[in-house]
Write an enzyme that holds these catalytic residues in place. Sequence first.
Site, PDB file in Angstrom:
ATOM      1  N   LYS A 123      -1.514  -1.318  -4.082  1.00  0.00           N
ATOM      2  CA  LYS A 123      -2.577  -0.306  -4.061  1.00  0.00           C
ATOM      3  C   LYS A 123      -1.850   1.018  -4.092  1.00  0.00           C
ATOM      4  CE  LYS A 123      -5.932   1.412  -0.589  1.00  0.00           C
ATOM      5  NZ  LYS A 123      -6.384   2.585  -1.293  1.00  0.00           N
ATOM      6  N   TYR A 151       0.856  -1.197   0.000  1.00  0.00           N
ATOM      7  CA  TYR A 151       0.000   0.000   0.000  1.00  0.00           C
ATOM      8  C   TYR A 151       0.887   1.240   0.000  1.00  0.00           C
ATOM      9  CZ  TYR A 151      -4.096   2.894   1.317  1.00  0.00           C
ATOM     10  OH  TYR A 151      -5.115   3.815   1.357  1.00  0.00           O
TER      11      TYR A 151
HETATM   12  C1  NAY Z   1      -8.236   2.932   2.687  1.00  0.00           C
HETATM   13  O1  NAY Z   1      -7.082   2.708   2.980  1.00  0.00           O
HETATM   14  O2  NAY Z   1      -9.163   2.579   3.410  1.00  0.00           O
HETATM   15  C2  NAY Z   1      -8.502   3.652   1.439  1.00  0.00           C
HETATM   16  O3  NAY Z   1      -8.604   3.046   0.416  1.00  0.00           O
HETATM   17  C3  NAY Z   1      -8.580   5.111   1.411  1.00  0.00           C
HETATM   18  C4  NAY Z   1      -8.051   5.692   0.114  1.00  0.00           C
HETATM   19  C5  NAY Z   1      -8.406   7.117  -0.003  1.00  0.00           C
HETATM   20  N1  NAY Z   1      -7.220   7.944   0.025  1.00  0.00           N
HETATM   21  C6  NAY Z   1      -6.962   8.814   0.997  1.00  0.00           C
HETATM   22  C7  NAY Z   1      -5.731   9.643   0.857  1.00  0.00           C
HETATM   23  O4  NAY Z   1      -7.674   8.914   1.949  1.00  0.00           O
HETATM   24  O5  NAY Z   1     -10.005   6.438  -1.673  1.00  0.00           O
HETATM   25  C8  NAY Z   1      -9.146   7.463  -1.271  1.00  0.00           C
HETATM   26  C9  NAY Z   1      -9.930   8.730  -0.996  1.00  0.00           C
HETATM   27  O6  NAY Z   1     -10.873   8.464   0.011  1.00  0.00           O
HETATM   28  C10 NAY Z   1     -10.692   9.225  -2.212  1.00  0.00           C
HETATM   29  O7  NAY Z   1      -9.840   9.348  -3.299  1.00  0.00           O
HETATM   30  C11 NAY Z   1     -11.409  10.536  -1.929  1.00  0.00           C
HETATM   31  O8  NAY Z   1     -10.488  11.600  -1.810  1.00  0.00           O
END
Ligand code: NAY
Length: 295
Positions: free
Chosen positions: A163, A135
């Site tokens: 990811k 990640y």
């Molecule tokens: C997780 O780890 O649970 C996620 O996948 C969160 C990933 C999110 N990134 C951040 C920086 O928070 O999905 C994104 C984010 O919510 C989305 O792009 C909206 O900004």
Amino acid sequence: LDKFKGIFPAFYACYDDAGEVSEERTKDLCTHLLEKGVNGLYVGGSSGECIYQSLDERKATLRYVAECLEGKLTLIAHVGAPSTRDSVILAKYAEELGYDALSAIPPIYFTLPERSIYTYWSEIMDAAELPFIIYNIPQTTGYSLSMNLFKKLLKNEKVIGLKNSSMPVMDIERFKAAAGENFIVFNGPDEQFVSGRLIGADSGIGGTYAVMPELLLAADKAVTSGSFDEARKIQKEINDIIIALCSLNGSMYSAIKEVLKLKGVNIGSVRGPLEPVSGEDLHKIAAIKILIDRS
Ligand code: NAY
């Protein structure tokens, strides 16, 4: 690797009205997402408020999700924790529960050399016989995965995916090119899902998917079938919704949870220091739900 293809909502922390992790509400969200037709779940990551939960709470969430869904959806357990010790405990537990893969952010808080990051991820991989998904999320961890470390990690056959949440879309293309076809790259930034898929991401994991799974599934399908005008149109709708969710006085996750309540899925609120949406802004939630329903 086909079971890692598609749309993977990042699963939310599900609390009761007193703010404790709720078995019933966790299972309600699982059932809701299963019915929506998503391909799998990413459990216990940022969206799962992992850094605000105790080890026991994280284990409980992993268990409730597995009990509800094992065998029906591909389940990825995010096991990153401040200490290697806790990460390893979570990794072993996820394996016992039948998870399909593990994933972890790099070490947080102290700025450590790449040697330590490599050792951290390797010790998690050694703890279980499960595939591993790296990640990379520099925005929250302060560490941006280097090509050097990525290539070193690829030598471990447990590493089947990445990811990638760094913002340059080009990073997805570079990582995919370095890893080859037999490797899954998940798009991280939901705002760039379509561009991420076009430049090489096989799949997506995202924090806003669970509030609008239909849109992400439709965008994914449009990309796969080559309907690019349609894909671009859906991405615009997704981005309008994300911007609306981020425009309120509480955290994005709180706004998402309020929308889910209006959809009949009550998973409580967020844990501090994340702030709940309050006052006048609560009235704006209904309008966001309408925006989602209309899209
Ligand atoms: C997780 O780890 O649970 C996620 O996948 C969160 C990933 C999110 N990134 C951040 C920086 O928070 O999905 C994104 C984010 O919510 C989305 O792009 C909206 O900004």
